[in-house]
Write an enzyme that holds these catalytic residues in place. Structure first.
Site, short mmCIF file in Angstrom:
data_model
loop_
_atom_site.label_atom_id
_atom_site.label_comp_id
_atom_site.label_asym_id
_atom_site.label_seq_id
_atom_site.Cartn_x
_atom_site.Cartn_y
_atom_site.Cartn_z
N LYS A 163 -41.14 20.26 -31.50
CA LYS A 163 -41.85 19.73 -30.32
C LYS A 163 -42.63 20.85 -29.63
O LYS A 163 -43.73 20.62 -29.10
CB LYS A 163 -40.86 19.08 -29.35
N TYR B 251 -36.91 19.54 -23.52
CA TYR B 251 -36.52 20.91 -23.94
C TYR B 251 -37.62 21.58 -24.76
O TYR B 251 -37.37 22.56 -25.47
CB TYR B 251 -35.18 20.90 -24.69
N ASP C 53 -45.57 6.93 -44.57
CA ASP C 53 -44.78 8.13 -44.31
C ASP C 53 -45.78 9.20 -43.87
O ASP C 53 -46.57 9.69 -44.69
CB ASP C 53 -44.04 8.57 -45.58
P1 NAP Z 1 -36.57 5.85 -32.86
O1 NAP Z 1 -36.46 4.41 -32.51
O2 NAP Z 1 -35.62 6.37 -33.90
O3 NAP Z 1 -38.07 6.13 -33.30
C1 NAP Z 1 -38.47 7.02 -34.32
C2 NAP Z 1 -39.53 6.32 -35.14
O4 NAP Z 1 -40.16 7.27 -36.00
C3 NAP Z 1 -38.96 5.22 -36.05
O5 NAP Z 1 -39.72 4.03 -35.85
C4 NAP Z 1 -39.17 5.75 -37.46
O6 NAP Z 1 -39.45 4.67 -38.37
C5 NAP Z 1 -40.38 6.66 -37.26
N1 NAP Z 1 -40.47 7.69 -38.29
C6 NAP Z 1 -39.53 8.62 -38.61
N2 NAP Z 1 -39.94 9.36 -39.63
C7 NAP Z 1 -41.17 8.90 -39.97
C8 NAP Z 1 -42.12 9.26 -40.98
N3 NAP Z 1 -41.86 10.26 -41.85
N4 NAP Z 1 -43.28 8.58 -41.05
C9 NAP Z 1 -43.55 7.58 -40.18
N5 NAP Z 1 -42.69 7.19 -39.21
C10 NAP Z 1 -41.52 7.85 -39.12
O7 NAP Z 1 -36.35 6.77 -31.58
P2 NAP Z 1 -37.02 6.73 -30.11
O8 NAP Z 1 -35.92 7.03 -29.16
O9 NAP Z 1 -37.83 5.52 -29.91
O10 NAP Z 1 -37.96 8.03 -30.16
C11 NAP Z 1 -39.37 7.94 -30.14
C12 NAP Z 1 -39.95 9.29 -29.72
O11 NAP Z 1 -39.51 9.62 -28.40
C13 NAP Z 1 -39.56 10.47 -30.60
O12 NAP Z 1 -40.66 11.35 -30.72
C14 NAP Z 1 -38.46 11.14 -29.81
O13 NAP Z 1 -38.34 12.52 -30.10
C15 NAP Z 1 -38.98 10.93 -28.40
N6 NAP Z 1 -37.97 11.03 -27.34
C16 NAP Z 1 -37.04 10.06 -27.21
C17 NAP Z 1 -36.11 10.16 -26.19
C18 NAP Z 1 -35.05 9.08 -25.97
O14 NAP Z 1 -34.15 9.31 -25.19
N7 NAP Z 1 -35.15 7.93 -26.59
C19 NAP Z 1 -36.12 11.27 -25.34
C20 NAP Z 1 -37.09 12.26 -25.53
C21 NAP Z 1 -38.03 12.12 -26.53
P3 NAP Z 1 -39.04 4.74 -39.93
O15 NAP Z 1 -37.64 5.26 -39.97
O16 NAP Z 1 -39.17 3.33 -40.40
O17 NAP Z 1 -40.02 5.65 -40.57
#
Ligand code: NAP
Length: 298
Positions: A169, A154, A72
């Site tokens: 962010k 954003y 975490d």
């Molecule tokens: P996601 O699959 O939900 O990825 C988030 C990851 O963060 C999960 O693997 C989660 O794993 C981990 N996480 C959350 N809290 C944590 C903690 N306290 N310690 C360690 N790990 C933690 O979503 P994603 O779409 O791939 O997003 C990845 C990144 O891209 C994020 O920064 C998001 O803001 C950015 N982003 C995504 C999009 C999009 O459209 N997909 C667009 C813009 C930006 P656990 O829950 O197991 O901890």
């Protein structure tokens, strides 16, 4: 690589050890696979053990070197212990990808203050812990290093309905720009990618109430398409690689021009009646109450 021409030399990242936070799922898992495919040793971390194991299994099946270490990132002692464990398994970490994040849709006046604190704690404080922990090691060792943050389109404008994420962010980008100057003399580079929507289970479960919104977003993208995980991986590889040796403190948008066209945020939802939004956002909330599940034991 689904018919795409391979833009990089097969051993481009040989000798690197890349730590990807949130690397068990979504974009983090995709980037982890890409780095490993180009010769890097990769460590993925996250709170839950199961997604880490799935990613490790998949990347190893493709011949990659990868380890999963539950952590975490909100807790500094755990970040230090995770880094110790990662380095004992695969040698010094050379690159950090701050990808882990939490986010959810909410009317800001209805927002539970604990939700605000949680998003800031994961996204901004967690990124700080990982960045400072790596930076200290790189400075002590005199090796330099590279950090890549995954921000959003954003970051500069803010966004209605995801205000905690926008604030976090923006903080992450302020942090990397500050450190790009302060740590430049140590050979440490820090950059960010701001993706537009890229379909992942995590993002879609939390942020896309329905297919109509997805289509509304897609229709506004000047290039007419969402970027892919593969394109994110390629850009991440470039920014970590020596090809970007003079690039630091930069934020690269990967959104088909959407932000420049005025569609880089959830502003699209401003036309939806407030009651409808409130209901729709509530329907996206996980039923569980209390802290998120964790398998993290360190
Ligand atoms: P996601 O699959 O939900 O990825 C988030 C990851 O963060 C999960 O693997 C989660 O794993 C981990 N996480 C959350 N809290 C944590 C903690 N306290 N310690 C360690 N790990 C933690 O979503 P994603 O779409 O791939 O997003 C990845 C990144 O891209 C994020 O920064 C998001 O803001 C950015 N982003 C995504 C999009 C999009 O459209 N997909 C667009 C813009 C930006 P656990 O829950 O197991 O901890």
């Amino acid at each position: 690589m689904s018919g795409r021409a391979e833009p990089y030399r097969a051993d481009l990242l040989a000798g690197r050890h890349v730590l990807v936070t949130g690397g068990g799922t979504g974009l983090g898992a995709a980037m982890a696979g890409r780095f490993a495919g180009l010769g890097a040793a990769v460590t993925v971390c996250g709170r839950r053990r199961a997604p880490l194991e799935e990613t490790v299994e998949r990347v190893r099946a493709d011949g990659g070197r990868i380890e999963g270490v539950p952590c975490d990132i909100q807790r500094r002692p755990r970040v230090d212990a995770m880094l110790d464990e990662a380095e004992s398994r695969q040698g010094p970490v050379t690159d950090l990808v701050n990808n882990a994040a939490g986010n959810f849709l909410s009317l800001s006046d209805e927002l539970d203050p604990r939700g605000f604190e949680a998003v800031l704690s994961i996204n901004l404080v967690g990124s700080f812990h990982c960045t400072q922990a790596c930076g200290r090691r790189w400075i002590e060792r005199g090796t330099g290093g590279a950090v890549l943050a995954i921000a959003t389109t954003y970051t500069d404008t803010g966004s209605p309905f995801v205000m905690p994420s926008a604030a976090s962010k923006a903080g992450i980008v302020a942090m990397l720009r500050s450190l790009a100057v302060e740590w430049g003399p140590h050979g440490i580079r820090l950059n960010a990618i701001s993706p537009g929507p890229i379909p992942t289970k995590g993002a879609w479960d939390r942020l896309m109430p329905d297919g109509d919104l997805e289509e509304a977003f897609r229709a506004k993208v000047p290039l007419g398409r969402f970027a892919t995980r593969e394109e994110l991986g390629d850009l991440a590889v470039f920014l970590l690689s020596d090809a970007a040796a003079s690039v630091t403190g930069q934020v690269v948008e990967l959104d088909g021009g959407a932000r420049l066209a005025g569609f880089g945020s959830f502003r699209t939802l401003m036309d939806v009646p407030r009651e409808e939004l409130s209901r729709s956002f509530e329907s996206l909330r996980p039923r569980r109450r209390g802290p998120p599940p964790t398998d993290e034991r360190s």
